[in-house]
Motif scaffolding. Structure first.
Motif, PDB file in Angstrom:
ATOM      1  N   PRO A  11       0.720  -1.292  -0.124  1.00 28.52           N
ATOM      2  CA  PRO A  11      -0.009  -0.117  -0.145  1.00 28.52           C
ATOM      3  C   PRO A  11       0.836   1.339   0.077  1.00 28.52           C
ATOM      4  O   PRO A  11       0.551   2.310  -0.405  1.00 28.52           O
ATOM      5  CB  PRO A  11      -0.718  -0.059   1.143  1.00 28.52           C
ATOM      6  CG  PRO A  11      -0.093  -1.041   2.059  1.00 28.52           C
ATOM      7  CD  PRO A  11       0.723  -2.189   1.343  1.00 28.52           C
ATOM      8  N   GLU A  12       2.063   1.106   0.546  1.00 27.15           N
ATOM      9  CA  GLU A  12       3.063   2.422   0.723  1.00 27.15           C
ATOM     10  C   GLU A  12       3.337   2.768  -0.707  1.00 27.15           C
ATOM     11  O   GLU A  12       3.494   4.054  -1.189  1.00 27.15           O
ATOM     12  CB  GLU A  12       4.264   2.261   1.484  1.00 27.15           C
ATOM     13  CG  GLU A  12       5.155   1.173   0.987  1.00 27.15           C
ATOM     14  CD  GLU A  12       4.663  -0.253   1.040  1.00 27.15           C
ATOM     15  OE1 GLU A  12       5.792  -1.065   0.768  1.00 27.15           O
ATOM     16  OE2 GLU A  12       3.754  -0.348   1.586  1.00 27.15           O
ATOM     17  N   VAL A  13       3.490   1.935  -1.748  1.00 28.09           N
ATOM     18  CA  VAL A  13       3.707   2.140  -3.155  1.00 28.09           C
ATOM     19  C   VAL A  13       2.659   3.125  -3.723  1.00 28.09           C
ATOM     20  O   VAL A  13       2.701   3.856  -4.413  1.00 28.09           O
ATOM     21  CB  VAL A  13       4.120   1.135  -3.947  1.00 28.09           C
ATOM     22  CG1 VAL A  13       4.519   1.523  -5.341  1.00 28.09           C
ATOM     23  CG2 VAL A  13       5.339   0.505  -3.434  1.00 28.09           C
ATOM     24  N   VAL A  14       1.424   2.415  -3.607  1.00 25.07           N
ATOM     25  CA  VAL A  14       0.298   3.021  -4.189  1.00 25.07           C
ATOM     26  C   VAL A  14      -0.191   4.418  -3.680  1.00 25.07           C
ATOM     27  O   VAL A  14      -0.449   5.302  -4.084  1.00 25.07           O
ATOM     28  CB  VAL A  14      -1.058   2.226  -4.046  1.00 25.07           C
ATOM     29  CG1 VAL A  14      -2.071   2.696  -4.438  1.00 25.07           C
ATOM     30  CG2 VAL A  14      -0.658   0.856  -4.987  1.00 25.07           C
ATOM     31  N   GLY A  15       0.143   4.416  -2.137  1.00 24.00           N
ATOM     32  CA  GLY A  15      -0.008   5.438  -1.407  1.00 24.00           C
ATOM     33  C   GLY A  15       0.903   6.691  -1.782  1.00 24.00           C
ATOM     34  O   GLY A  15       0.580   7.711  -1.996  1.00 24.00           O
ATOM     35  N   ALA A  16       2.100   6.368  -2.146  1.00 28.44           N
ATOM     36  CA  ALA A  16       3.123   7.555  -2.461  1.00 28.44           C
ATOM     37  C   ALA A  16       2.672   7.967  -3.842  1.00 28.44           C
ATOM     38  O   ALA A  16       2.791   9.270  -4.123  1.00 28.44           O
ATOM     39  CB  ALA A  16       4.466   6.864  -2.521  1.00 28.44           C
ATOM     40  N   ALA A  17       2.141   7.076  -4.794  1.00 31.21           N
ATOM     41  CA  ALA A  17       1.862   7.519  -6.128  1.00 31.21           C
ATOM     42  C   ALA A  17       0.571   8.406  -6.015  1.00 31.21           C
ATOM     43  O   ALA A  17       0.660   9.467  -6.758  1.00 31.21           O
ATOM     44  CB  ALA A  17       1.751   6.667  -7.026  1.00 31.21           C
ATOM     45  N   LEU A  18      -0.393   8.194  -5.046  1.00 35.02           N
ATOM     46  CA  LEU A  18      -1.620   8.965  -5.103  1.00 35.02           C
ATOM     47  C   LEU A  18      -0.925  10.501  -4.401  1.00 35.02           C
ATOM     48  O   LEU A  18      -1.740  11.493  -4.869  1.00 35.02           O
ATOM     49  CB  LEU A  18      -2.484   8.299  -3.942  1.00 35.02           C
ATOM     50  CG  LEU A  18      -3.165   7.072  -4.540  1.00 35.02           C
ATOM     51  CD1 LEU A  18      -4.044   6.369  -3.407  1.00 35.02           C
ATOM     52  CD2 LEU A  18      -4.308   7.677  -5.510  1.00 35.02           C
ATOM     53  N   ILE A  19      -0.344  10.581  -3.517  1.00 33.17           N
ATOM     54  CA  ILE A  19       0.246  11.746  -2.789  1.00 33.17           C
ATOM     55  C   ILE A  19       0.710  12.427  -3.881  1.00 33.17           C
ATOM     56  O   ILE A  19       0.497  13.746  -4.185  1.00 33.17           O
ATOM     57  CB  ILE A  19       1.084  11.572  -1.669  1.00 33.17           C
ATOM     58  CG1 ILE A  19       0.147  10.812  -0.479  1.00 33.17           C
ATOM     59  CG2 ILE A  19       1.636  12.914  -1.027  1.00 33.17           C
ATOM     60  CD1 ILE A  19       0.832  10.492   0.766  1.00 33.17           C
ATOM     61  N   ARG A  20       1.931  11.963  -4.565  1.00 32.08           N
ATOM     62  CA  ARG A  20       2.781  12.767  -5.575  1.00 32.08           C
ATOM     63  C   ARG A  20       1.614  13.196  -6.758  1.00 32.08           C
ATOM     64  O   ARG A  20       1.968  14.303  -7.068  1.00 32.08           O
ATOM     65  CB  ARG A  20       3.734  11.761  -6.190  1.00 32.08           C
ATOM     66  CG  ARG A  20       4.583  12.201  -7.157  1.00 32.08           C
ATOM     67  CD  ARG A  20       5.357  13.458  -6.887  1.00 32.08           C
ATOM     68  NE  ARG A  20       6.430  13.228  -5.916  1.00 32.08           N
ATOM     69  CZ  ARG A  20       7.098  14.019  -5.087  1.00 32.08           C
ATOM     70  NH1 ARG A  20       6.807  15.424  -5.403  1.00 32.08           N
ATOM     71  NH2 ARG A  20       8.114  13.615  -4.422  1.00 32.08           N
TER      72      ARG A  20
END
Length: 327
Positions: free
Chosen positions: A91-100
């Motif tokens: 989830p941290e990979v997808v979360g980072a992309a959402l934030i970016r």
């Protein structure tokens, strides 16, 4: 639109997707948006489709980033909700992309923040720890690299009021005077945001940023006061304003030469009386976990701990949205 991996697409939400967040986005050990106010926030345009980013895999939504802003703002201020389908392995990979995606789309402006709210005993709950940690990794990967743990407090009008100061008086002052005081209280502060801003941009930039930020908050500018000894010596200042929902201990500062004499209690007591005298039932405040004097002052003034707020922010500028108590 941005790809995190070949099978996940990051894109803005549609209006129906915004209004009908999946159950997993609105539950879990990390506090989410209160259901009873969510629809009203959407109607008021505090939440908007163009400010909400989703991760899609095979036509199914597997992640959400929900940003909040003032109803008349051109860009949001805080990320209120970052959620991922429990079936996601990273989830941290997808979360980072959402934030970016949001950070890049919103462009230049005041520093953006991501507030993660958890219960006071969260560190003893493995589920909460896991939820906090992947969101922290996502925040840092998405460009929100400064992390501060803050403690949130609240009191009501039925709680005992602290006695008003008999050794200080509180007087009005123009913006220029508060600008000077913002710069002066930075010396020796325990506040993480202040330390970061001074180190990266200097004390005058800090004062500029703080004045603009607190002027932008809901509340009455005429309630701001400079605290003086009876001989006219300035000791500090108070800024009682509001969050989007409650009266707030937004900022109080004691000047370096006057610290260690308990004036934080006088300043906080005055703010409590100002808000309750104005008819406000609930007053909230937040301070860094490391700021022990301010935490003790809240407890002495009959505030109770309500939550821990972990703030992830863009480093180098921007004021934090809750109280910045400088004792």
């Amino acid at each position: 639109m941005t790809d995190t991996r070949a099978d996940v697409l990051i894109r803005p939400a549609t209006e129906p997707e915004l209004r009908h967040l999946p159950d997993w986005a609105m539950s879990g050990p990390v506090t989410t948006v209160a259901f009873e106010r969510f629809g009203g926030e959407v109607d008021a345009r505090n939440y908007r489709p163009e400010w909400t980013w989703v991760a899609e895999r095979d036509g199914r939504i597997v992640g959400h980033a929900l940003w909040w802003g003032q109803s008349d703002a051109s860009r949001p201020a805080t990320l209120d909700l970052l959620a991922a389908d429990p079936e996601l392995s990273a989830p941290e990979v997808v979360g980072a992309a959402l934030i970016r995606a949001g950070v890049d789309a919103f462009g230049a402006g005041p520093a953006l923040e991501f507030n993660v709210d958890v219960a006071p005993g969260w560190a003893d709950d493995p589920g909460a720890v896991a939820a906090v940690r992947w969101r922290e990794a996502a925040a840092h990967g998405g460009g929100l690299s400064r992390t501060t743990e803050r403690i949130s407090f609240a009191r009501s009008s039925t709680d005992p009021r602290p006695p008003r100061s008999t050794r200080l008086r509180f007087v009005e002052a123009p913006d220029e005077r508060f600008h000077e005081l913002f710069a002066q209280v930075a010396t020796g502060t325990l506040d993480a945001h202040t330390l970061d801003m001074v180190a990266s941009e200097g004390v005058q930039a800090l004062a500029d940023d703080d004045l603009a930020f607190y002027r932008s908050l809901p509340g009455k500018r005429e309630a701001w006061r400079v605290a003086e000894l009876l001989d006219g010596t300035t000791v500090g200042f108070i800024i009682p304003t509001r969050t989007a929902y409650d009266a707030s201990i937004s900022y109080l500062g004691v000047l370096p030469d006057h610290r260690g004499h308990g004036y934080v209690h006088d300043l906080l007591a005055e703010m409590v009386h100002v808000h309750h005298d104005d008819g406000q039932d609930r007053i909230v405040g937040t301070t860094d976990a490391a700021n022990v004097p301010m935490r003790n002052a809240f407890a002495r003034a009959s505030f109770s701990v309500t939550r821990v707020r972990i703030v992830h922010a863009q480093a180098g500028d921007g004021a934090e949205g809750d109280a910045a108590g400088l004792a």
